[in-house]
Design an enzyme around this catalytic site. Structure first.
Site, short mmCIF file in Angstrom:
data_model
loop_
_atom_site.label_atom_id
_atom_site.label_comp_id
_atom_site.label_asym_id
_atom_site.label_seq_id
_atom_site.Cartn_x
_atom_site.Cartn_y
_atom_site.Cartn_z
N LYS A 179 -7.97 14.04 4.60
CA LYS A 179 -7.18 12.89 4.66
C LYS A 179 -6.00 13.35 5.69
O LYS A 179 -5.94 14.38 6.36
CB LYS A 179 -6.45 12.96 3.26
N ARG A 180 -5.30 11.86 5.81
CA ARG A 180 -4.08 12.34 6.92
C ARG A 180 -3.36 13.61 6.42
O ARG A 180 -2.99 13.70 5.36
CB ARG A 180 -3.21 11.02 6.99
N HIS A 196 0.83 -1.22 0.11
CA HIS A 196 0.05 0.01 -0.23
C HIS A 196 0.81 1.32 -0.02
O HIS A 196 0.16 2.43 0.19
CB HIS A 196 -0.85 0.02 1.10
N THR A 214 -8.58 6.61 -1.78
CA THR A 214 -10.06 6.25 -1.78
C THR A 214 -10.86 7.24 -1.67
O THR A 214 -11.92 7.17 -2.19
CB THR A 214 -10.17 4.80 -0.92
N LYS A 219 -14.62 8.54 -3.54
CA LYS A 219 -15.75 9.00 -2.80
C LYS A 219 -16.49 10.08 -3.14
O LYS A 219 -17.69 10.31 -3.27
CB LYS A 219 -15.39 8.75 -1.20
N LYS A 236 0.88 14.74 0.76
CA LYS A 236 -0.30 14.92 0.16
C LYS A 236 -0.52 16.43 -0.20
O LYS A 236 -1.52 16.73 -0.72
CB LYS A 236 -1.26 14.40 1.07
C1 26V Z 1 2.84 2.06 7.69
C2 26V Z 1 3.17 1.92 9.04
C3 26V Z 1 4.53 2.28 9.37
C4 26V Z 1 4.72 1.64 10.76
C5 26V Z 1 3.83 2.47 11.73
C6 26V Z 1 2.42 2.06 11.28
C7 26V Z 1 2.09 2.10 10.25
C8 26V Z 1 0.84 2.05 9.77
C9 26V Z 1 0.64 2.05 8.45
C10 26V Z 1 1.55 2.08 7.39
C11 26V Z 1 1.03 1.62 5.98
C12 26V Z 1 0.47 2.96 5.55
C13 26V Z 1 0.07 2.57 4.01
C14 26V Z 1 -1.24 3.26 3.66
O1 26V Z 1 -1.90 3.46 4.56
N1 26V Z 1 -1.24 3.57 2.41
C15 26V Z 1 -2.65 4.04 1.93
O2 26V Z 1 -3.38 2.73 1.53
C16 26V Z 1 -4.65 3.03 0.91
C17 26V Z 1 -5.19 1.97 0.65
O3 26V Z 1 -4.77 1.24 -0.48
C18 26V Z 1 -4.20 3.90 -0.43
O4 26V Z 1 -5.45 4.30 -1.05
C19 26V Z 1 -3.44 5.39 -0.05
O5 26V Z 1 -2.93 5.98 -1.20
C20 26V Z 1 -2.24 4.75 0.67
O6 26V Z 1 -1.49 5.87 1.20
#
Ligand code: 26V
Length: 820
Positions: A559-560, A368, A667, A671, A565
């Site tokens: 968004k975050r 992701h 996503t 929406k 972004k």
């Molecule tokens: C990474 C980490 C690193 C360690 C700390 C906790 C943590 C939590 C989550 C992540 C991965 C985040 C990746 C993510 O959220 N990607 C998003 O995924 C969406 C669904 O596929 C996508 O639409 C977004 O563009 C993408 O940023």
């Protein structure tokens, strides 16, 4: 508020509201111990949920039995995040009992829409990845995939954001305070999970077939909590099983009685800590031991559960890949690859090669993000201490993979080192992405562009070694929540225009396309949008005391908060526009409200500063009489799923402006477009495909492409000269940097702005001109309402493809090999 759509003809009979009312009163009395006279609104909500839940249970048991009898393959979706939001509306509407429940409650003097807002959001996720998991759960139940979601039942999900003097303040969100009427605790379904300790190698007969026994030093229990997930029309009911940590001996009486009071309590806290908090960062490696413990905790509990279920039905683990597809939602559960190998070899006596074959056929992995700082890796010493047997297994897998790589004759030393599961430069670390990749038969990205970039960048070498493993599955969103429930006005209008078919087959939304040309329809469409904007304006008046004109263009970025972004690009453009409005009062400016919402990771300094900047700029611009209300900025605190459900239907313009190549999919973009907002966006993530579907004339694309961004980064990008050559931008940055918006602390934004001059990693300066010009073109289109609404209607009509039902069917056919 209007209600969600009444049932279409194919829906089952609505239950009798009178009977429901009697059931609710009974539930209040015998399950809640309350009389109607003293019941609080919360009590009514709980009783209503219990009544509907009973109906779900029947369908749930039937769904489970049907899959068992058919010996069908099941999908297991492992995810550290499920960002569900509220469940009540989802469940009532999917079960076709919304209208009847509303009537039943009204007969008891209770307003369903009012009590429904008392339900706290289940915010067990950070953002896109977690919300995708929630949409997938709903779509799997809808299209008929037998699935179990597995995750952690965090006592504290995503933090609650308050804005104090413009700054983000994080507060704990205690969503379980009133209990959770949706879940079933399953004490009997408790799994023991170990950590630490030693590994003993026991030679088999004749010194052959060495077996390994892991003797963990610590043990905890994972207790299952099940939530039913209802598909559209209650077609299937699947299970979301979340694990909570508990001490193995809940009272630890032996140790306590033996005098080790502190030790006993410490052990109890340690178990509890595993499911206490969700890590609130999604872009920088957590790095902490507790995070790795959480990952192993839920992976290990889930695998035991899966294996027990498989063995009780089929008796032999060689058939596991035929009956179970285990999906890794990002690398967070990647340790499951090593855990399954351990279970197969050490517990069930299967040899390495056969175990490896079973493992790879069972797992699939979705990536992701390409952000290097978000790619998980763990220091080898930590891994070894916490999971000694898994470390050995990872070395064994690595040896196997590197042997294959050498044998292929395609790779030099540098390339081999990139394929390795162990990062050897500097501190040795386990690369979870590589582990997930080699342990899976399928690896996918989440948009066409992102998948292409995966092949070219992070996984270039692994892709060469396993050239058919990577595929694309563009994300989707569930239209039940993101159209039918959040936008009942638009849903009713669409039904009036094209009938009910789209409720069951979202592709037929296409029939709406022709109505873009129909002036009378456009009027009605505009009225629906207007009502949604009024709802949002009422919310900002009530929560923030800000009055807004619903006839202004509502421009929304939610968004975050993250530098890639580019909320900063949006704010800087607002400052430049502010300047222009003041300097050219004679021009015909389009009234605009720029909304912002989003949480910053608590440790992410620049993201928190960007929130403060949005609020600082808002304070100055909103009260400047020279602006005459033509521009307003609003930062809406505590952005979450429930707020999204109000903001998205009210948007005219959707901001999807990430630096190209950095947003895997997005996503939110889907929406908004489904609800008729036009997109201003870069050619990034799924924006590329949204453009293909809605048509170039119905979307506002600007800025550098991913390729151009990479090219600039490689060939030396000089933002300073660029900024100096763009007076509007230079002026806006000078104002921010010199303290025009922060007179109480004039240097507050100095470093933030000098970062743009010095490196501007996210190319705010490079894209500024294209962005600002596109905004002025948008102003012009806005002044022609017929043209605007025609584009908006075409967006709604053409977004059906982005349903997560489509995405799930692709996963089912191409990855999981299950029928849908
Ligand atoms: C990474 C980490 C690193 C360690 C700390 C906790 C943590 C939590 C989550 C992540 C991965 C985040 C990746 C993510 O959220 N990607 C998003 O995924 C969406 C669904 O596929 C996508 O639409 C977004 O563009 C993408 O940023």
């Amino acid at each position: 508020m209007k209600s969600a759509p009444a049932p279409a003809s194919s829906m089952p009979q609505q239950p009798d509201p009178k009977e429901l009312a009697a059931e609710i009163v009974k539930a209040l009395r015998y399950r809640g111990g309350k009389d109607a006279n003293v019941a609080t609104p919360h009590d009514w909500l709980t009783a209503s949920i219990k009544v509907v839940r009973d109906r779900i249970v029947d369908a749930w048991i039937a769904s489970t039995k049907q899959i068992y009898d058919a010996q069908a393959k099941r999908v297991y979706y492992l995810s550290l995040e499920f960002l569900i939001g509220r469940l009540t509306r989802d469940a009532f509407s999917n079960l076709d009992v919304m209208a009847a429940m509303r009537e039943a409650l009204a007969s008891l003097g209770v307003d369903l829409d009012e009590i429904a807002t008392l339900e706290p959001d289940a915010a067990l996720g950070n953002g896109g990845l977690g919300r995708l998991a929630a949409c997938f759960m709903e779509s799997m139940a809808t299209v008929g995939v037998a699935a179990h979601g597995y995750g952690i039942r965090y006592a504290n999900g995503m933090f609650r954001q308050e804005i104090s003097d413009g700054w983000q303040v994080e507060l704990p969100e205690t969503w379980l305070d009133h209990g959770n009427p949706w879940e079933f605790e399953r004490r009997e379904r408790s799994m023991e999970v170990g950590f630490g300790g030693t590994v003993e190698a026991i030679a088999g007969p004749g010194g052959q077939d060495e077996r390994h026994v892991w003797r963990p030093q610590e043990r905890v229990l994972a207790v299952a909590y099940d939530t039913p997930v209802v598909g559209w029309h209650g077609r299937r009911v699947n299970t979301l099983r979340l694990w909570a940590g508990m001490p193995v001996d809940p009272i630890l009486l032996d140790r306590f009685n033996a005098g080790d009071h502190l030790g006993a309590l410490a052990e109890s806290n340690k178990a509890d800590a595993l499911s206490r908090v969700l890590y609130p960062a999604d872009s920088s490696a957590a790095g902490q031991e507790l995070r790795l413990r959480q990952e192993y905790f839920f992976s290990a509990a889930s695998l035991q559960d899966i294996i027990q279920r498989h063995l009780s039905q089929y008796g032999d683990l060689h058939s596991l890949p035929d009956k179970a597809a285990i999906h890794l939602n990002d690398t967070h559960p990647a340790v499951a690859v090593a855990e399954l190998m351990r279970l197969l070899m050490d517990v069930h006596g299967i040899d390495f090669n056969a175990a490896w074959d079973i493992t790879r056929k069972t797992f699939a992995y979705t990536n992701h993000t390409l952000l290097p700082e978000a790619l998980e890796s763990w220091p080898v010493p930590l891994f070894e201490r916490l999971l000694p047997r898994h470390m050995q297994i990872i070395y064994a897998i690595n040896a196997q993979v590197l042997t294959e790589a050498h044998a292929s004759g395609q790779f030099d030393g540098g390339q081999i080192s990139r394929i390795s599961l162990i990062e050897e430069n500097g501190e040795r670390r386990v690369r979870m992405g590589n582990l997930a990749f080699v342990g899976s038969h399928s690896v996918n990205g989440v948009s066409a562009l992102h998948t292409q970039l995966m092949k070219e960048t992070v996984f270039a070498d692994l892709h060469r070694l396993y050239p058919v493993r990577i595929s694309n599955k563009t994300n989707g969103i569930t239209p039940r929540r993101w159209l039918f429930q959040c936008n009942p006005g638009l849903t009713a209008l669409v039904r009036e225009a094209i009938g009910d078919r789209f409720l069951d087959d979202i592709d037929t939304l296409k029939d709406l396309d022709a109505f873009a040309e129909d002036a009378a329809f456009r009027e009605k469409f505009a009225a629906v949008k207007r009502a949604n904007k009024e709802r949002l304006a009422a919310l900002t008046a009530q929560r923030l005391g800000i009055r807004l004109d619903p006839s202004a263009l509502f421009d929304i970025q939610i968004k975050r908060i993250h530098e890639y972004k580019r909320q900063l690009l949006n704010i800087v453009e607002a400052v430049a526009l502010y300047d222009q409005i003041r300097s050219h009062p004679e021009r015909d400016w389009t009234p605009r409200v720029k909304f912002f919402g989003g949480k910053a990771a608590p440790g992410y300094h620049n993201a928190k500063l960007i929130i403060k900047l949005a609020n600082d700029v808002a304070r100055v611009v909103n009260r400047d009489p020279a602006v005459r209300g033509l521009l307003k900025l609003v930062f809406v605190p505590n952005y979450n799923v429930s707020l999204a459900e109000i903001m998205i239907p009210a948007a005219d313009l959707s901001e999807q402006i990430s630096t190209a190549g950095m947003e895997a999919s997005g996503t939110g973009n889907m929406k908004f477009a489904l609800n008729g907002a036009l997109t201003i966006g870069t050619l990034d993530g799924a924006n590329v495909e949204i453009r293909q579907h809605v048509g170039e004339d119905n979307i506002f694309i600007f800025g550098l492409t991913a390729e151009e961004v990479a090219e600039r980064r490689n060939n030396g990008y000089a933002p300073r000269a660029l900024i100096e050559g763009t007076p509007e931008l230079a002026q806006a940055l000078a104002a921010i940097s010199s303290g025009v918006f922060s007179p109480d602390d004039p240097n507050r934004y100095r470093d933030l702005v000098s970062g743009l001059y010095d490196h501007d990693w996210f190319m705010v300066a490079a894209d500024f001109d294209a962005y600002a010009s596109m905004q002025r073109r948008i102003d012009a289109v806005w002044r022609d309402p017929a043209a605007w609404h025609a584009k908006s209607i075409r967006n709604v009509a053409r977004m059906g493809w982005f349903s997560s039902d489509r995405t799930i069917r692709e996963y089912a056919n191409d990855i999981w090999n299950v029928t849908a």
